[in-house]
Design an enzyme around this catalytic site. Structure first.
Site, mmCIF file in Angstrom:
data_model
loop_
_atom_site.group_PDB
_atom_site.id
_atom_site.type_symbol
_atom_site.label_atom_id
_atom_site.label_comp_id
_atom_site.label_asym_id
_atom_site.label_seq_id
_atom_site.Cartn_x
_atom_site.Cartn_y
_atom_site.Cartn_z
ATOM 1 N N GLU A 213 40.892 52.554 43.932
ATOM 2 C CA GLU A 213 39.787 52.553 44.886
ATOM 3 C C GLU A 213 40.295 52.702 46.318
ATOM 4 O O GLU A 213 39.669 53.372 47.146
ATOM 5 C CB GLU A 213 38.975 51.265 44.729
ATOM 6 C CG GLU A 213 38.176 51.237 43.431
ATOM 7 C CD GLU A 213 37.529 49.902 43.153
ATOM 8 O OE1 GLU A 213 36.298 49.854 43.006
ATOM 9 O OE2 GLU A 213 38.271 48.887 43.080
ATOM 10 N N ALA B 298 43.315 44.716 41.949
ATOM 11 C CA ALA B 298 43.027 43.414 42.524
ATOM 12 C C ALA B 298 43.916 42.350 41.880
ATOM 13 O O ALA B 298 44.339 42.469 40.726
ATOM 14 C CB ALA B 298 41.554 43.066 42.321
ATOM 15 N N GLY C 186 41.534 48.309 42.004
ATOM 16 C CA GLY C 186 41.449 48.342 43.459
ATOM 17 C C GLY C 186 42.470 49.252 44.110
ATOM 18 O O GLY C 186 42.235 49.790 45.197
#
Length: 261
Positions: free
Chosen positions: A112, A64, A109
């Protein structure tokens, strides 16, 4: 300039996160562009597989965008995480296979995102991890749920609690991917070859298999079996199976022509 670029090769679409100056960090624009591009690909019946990768050689995505997260209130952060989870969930549930070509760092992220793919293909330079606890954070785009399902609860907890990373070789050993790690130069050709093999199968069969697998992941065994039975029955009575069985009996390659291609 677009933060996600699109390239088409036959029936395979490749999406590239294009923020190399930020190690392809995921901000709201990137997540929105990925979701829109993948949704468009899934709606196009001539597209049979999607590859997602990162620009450059250093990172698939380093996670992120911390500049975007800094200073958020709990309410703003909740909306951001909810939007990201919803986008990743939709990617995970796409009716066509998504192959993550992980070309370097896949952290937070970025990891992910790779976990939402049907499966990743890893470069030998790949490094995967969820290091959020070292920043006083926790994974917010599904990592606490998907990683334990992928590699086991204890190993996943160890990674998240310590910030430990997986090498490509270790990820393969743990079953995170069925594809042995490949050299950086061979990564995209390997991913494309895999995508083309899948694209050569019956497209309706591929979509039904993904639906059945998804149902099994998200429900009880009995409910998943009931869904599989319905999808299998439709496949048996469908045009694709007529062609596939005929081709097998006639000892020739099946021709799964796409009427909308």
């Amino acid at each position: 300039m677009s933060v996600v670029t699109t390239e088409r090769s036959g029936s395979v679409t490749t999406l590239t996160i294009d923020r190399p100056e930020a190690f392809n960090a995921l901000n709201a624009d990137v997540i929105g562009a990925l979701l829109a591009s993948m949704s468009d690909a899934a709606a196009d019946r001539s597209t049979r597989a999607v590859i997602v990768t990162g620009s450059g050689k250093k990172a698939f995505s380093a996670g992120a965008d911390l500049k975007e997260l800094a200073g958020m209130t709990p309410d703003t952060a909740r909306r951001t995480m909810t939007d990201g989870q919803r986008a990743f969930r939709l990617i995970e549930q796409l009716p066509i296979p998504v192959i993550a070509a992980v070309n370097g760092l896949a952290l937070g992220g970025g990891f992910e995102l790779a976990l939402t793919a049907t499966f990743p293909v890893l470069s030998t330079s790949a490094s995967l991890g969820l290091p959020e606890s070292g920043l006083g954070l926790i994974p917010g785009y599904g990592g606490t749920q998907r990683l334990p399902r992928a590699i086991g609860e204890r190993t996943a907890a160890y990674m998240m609690l310590t910030g430990a990373r997986l090498s490509a070789a270790r990820a393969f050993e743990l079953g995170l991917t069925p594809i042995p790690p490949t050299s950086p130069d061979d990564l995209l050709p390997t991913a494309l070859d895999l995508a083309e093999k899948i694209a050569a199968q019956g497209p309706d069969a591929v979509r039904s298999i993904l639906s059945a697998v998804g149902a099994g992941r998200d429900s009880t065994l009995d409910a998943g079996l009931a869904i599989e039975t319905g999808l299998a029955a439709l496949a048996v009575a469908g045009d694709e199976s007529t062609e596939g069985i005929s081709a097998f009996l006639e000892r020739r390659p099946a021709r799964f022509d796409n009427p909308e291609a």
